[in-house]
Design a protein around this motif. Structure first.
Motif, PDB file in Angstrom:
ATOM      1  N   ARG A  39      -9.530  24.065  61.711  1.00 34.76           N
ATOM      2  CA  ARG A  39      -8.557  23.973  60.613  1.00 34.76           C
ATOM      3  C   ARG A  39      -7.167  24.251  61.186  1.00 34.76           C
ATOM      4  O   ARG A  39      -6.469  25.155  60.767  1.00 34.76           O
ATOM      5  CB  ARG A  39      -8.887  24.970  59.502  1.00 34.76           C
ATOM      6  N   TYR A  96      -4.054  23.649  61.024  1.00 40.37           N
ATOM      7  CA  TYR A  96      -2.958  23.169  60.186  1.00 40.37           C
ATOM      8  C   TYR A  96      -2.084  24.352  59.786  1.00 40.37           C
ATOM      9  O   TYR A  96      -2.584  25.360  59.283  1.00 40.37           O
ATOM     10  CB  TYR A  96      -3.496  22.499  58.915  1.00 40.37           C
ATOM     11  N   LYS A 133      -0.324  17.979  61.833  1.00 36.64           N
ATOM     12  CA  LYS A 133      -0.618  17.568  60.461  1.00 36.64           C
ATOM     13  C   LYS A 133      -0.644  18.798  59.567  1.00 36.64           C
ATOM     14  O   LYS A 133      -0.766  19.929  60.038  1.00 36.64           O
ATOM     15  CB  LYS A 133      -1.977  16.859  60.383  1.00 36.64           C
ATOM     16  N   PHE A 171      -2.523  20.344  55.861  1.00 33.52           N
ATOM     17  CA  PHE A 171      -3.738  20.203  55.053  1.00 33.52           C
ATOM     18  C   PHE A 171      -3.393  20.317  53.581  1.00 33.52           C
ATOM     19  O   PHE A 171      -2.557  21.118  53.171  1.00 33.52           O
ATOM     20  CB  PHE A 171      -4.730  21.298  55.433  1.00 33.52           C
ATOM     21  N   THR A 174      -5.433  15.363  55.329  1.00 36.24           N
ATOM     22  CA  THR A 174      -4.663  15.865  56.460  1.00 36.24           C
ATOM     23  C   THR A 174      -3.570  14.826  56.691  1.00 36.24           C
ATOM     24  O   THR A 174      -3.861  13.668  56.980  1.00 36.24           O
ATOM     25  CB  THR A 174      -5.521  16.054  57.716  1.00 36.24           C
TER      26      THR A 174
END
Length: 410
Positions: A281, A283, A364, A366, A376
């Motif tokens: 994850r 992000y 990116k 989320f 994303t």
């Protein structure tokens, strides 16, 4: 992003240090700075486990304190709600190589107004001043949140709590994360940013920084509201993963007011982040806004808005949320398309670099606007702060012309 004796909290948040056995922090009657980590009641449903992450956040700050072998002439207090009606004010101390909890105050029979009214917040903050007087104060707020839209408004989407601090439970409650911070499922536990600003003026008068460990709080509208009560605003332009700010990594920088270190530590944590389930994850976005530069930005934007009206394709502006239509746009990218005067745009570009001197982002961001949708989205332009001026989302259009920012720049 902030007791009976609260034994379970002590057990969950204490991290032992086995390498150092130093003298305890000296008494700090006149501390250099008191940092308050404020975690109001934010749980929105039976599946919302943000409270357990609050405990991890406290543990992370303890790790940072232990790593640097104490607080020196600073204080670190936590004000955390364990349910709708009870909260605890805890003094985190360093002694014999480890952090220990000293419960200073137990608050019982609280109501929503204690968390969301000027009087309620002022009372909390005054207790902090009484228990830990200091030359200056800093504030960390951990909860659900989402920018500047007035409390109680439905922004036209549904969420559930999954990996982000702006998300909801599996009952798909109407999304009402807004200018408030607090509990997403009840306006009773949502506080407006203007309320926070007033409470700070009444109590601390001013803070070194306000860190929002919440979604979508790095925006110019919020910065405008807070420009007179803090030196810096530290927040994310986008959704924040449920893990929140990596305090074990950035805690030392927060205590030193090393804002570049905060931004770099945040990025270094999230660029390789894997959640508790082992899922990547990676992000994260962060901006550090110097609030003394807000008025300079107001002056420039007033000139730009007087000369230009956006006539491009709104879809071409860098979006920094998952809402449909978009509410939060990258401010720098928007003005680049809005302003057709090269000299005026050059002034804007110089000013936004002063306004947000430290910022970082992953490739990116989320967003999860519903149970069935998970995005994303690439970040191709990033100024560290968002703006809602071009939004056609009704939640923005119904209210943006009532904000202090809009009134000052249009």
């Amino acid at each position: 992003m902030k007791k009976v004796v609260l034994i379970f909290l002590i057990a969950c948040t204490m991290v032992a240090c086995h390498k150092h056995h130093d003298e305890p922090d000296p008494p700090a009657k006149d501390a250099e700075m008191t940092i308050l980590m404020y975690m109001p009641w934010s749980k929105s449903g039976s599946n919302d486990n943000i409270y357990s992450y609050f405990l991890k956040n406290i543990s992370g700050m303890k790790t940072a304190i232990e790593y640097q072998r104490g607080l020196g002439n600073k204080r670190f207090l936590v004000l955390i709600a364990t349910n709708e009606s009870r909260a605890y004010l805890i003094d985190i101390k360093y002694k014999n190589g480890a952090c220990v909890n000293d419960t200073l105050n137990t608050y019982s029979y609280l109501t929503g107004g204690n968390y969301t009214s000027v009087a309620g917040l002022t009372s909390f903050f005054n207790d902090v001043k009484t228990e830990a007087p200091a030359n200056s104060y800093a504030l960390i707020i951990g909860s659900h949140a989402c920018g500047w839209i007035p409390a109680g408004q439905d922004v036209g989407a549904k969420r559930h709590v999954s990996m982000a601090r702006g998300a909801w439970n599996e009952e798909e409650l109407p999304l009402i994360e807004t200018r408030w911070f607090g509990n997403p499922s009840s306006e009773t536990y949502q506080a407006n940013i203007s309320t926070l600003a007033a409470a700070i003026r009444n109590s601390f008068q001013h803070t070194e920084y306000i860190l929002f460990d919440d979604c979508y709080m790095s925006n110019i509208e919020v910065a405008y509201e807070l420009k007179d009560v803090s030196d810096y605003l530290i927040a994310s332009t986008c959704e924040v993963m449920l893990a929140g700010m990596p305090y074990a990594t950035i805690g030392s920088s927060l205590m030193k007011k090393d804002y570049n270190g905060v931004a770099e530590g945040f990025y270094n944590f999230y660029k390789d982040y894997v959640n508790d389930q082992g899922d990547p994850r990676n992000y994260g976005t962060i901006g550090v806004t110097k609030l003394s530069e807000v008025q300079g930005m107001v002056n420039i934007m007033k000139q730009i808005n007087a000369q230009f009206t956006f006539d491009g394709d709104i879809e071409d502006i860098q979006r920094l949320d998952g809402y449909t239509p978009t509410i939060f746009f990258d401010m720098g990218d928007y003005v680049k398309m809005l302003c057709k005067d090269a000299s005026l745009y050059s002034s804007f570009e110089s000013q936004i670099n002063k306004l947000v001197p430290y910022k970082r982002h992953t490739e990116k961001f989320f967003s999860q606007p519903s149970l069935r949708e998970r995005y994303t989205i690439p970040i191709n332009a990033f100024s560290g702060i968002t703006i809602s001026d071009p939004s056609v989302n009704s939640s923005a259009t119904n209210h943006k012309n009532t904000t202090g920012w809009w009134e000052a720049t249009h």
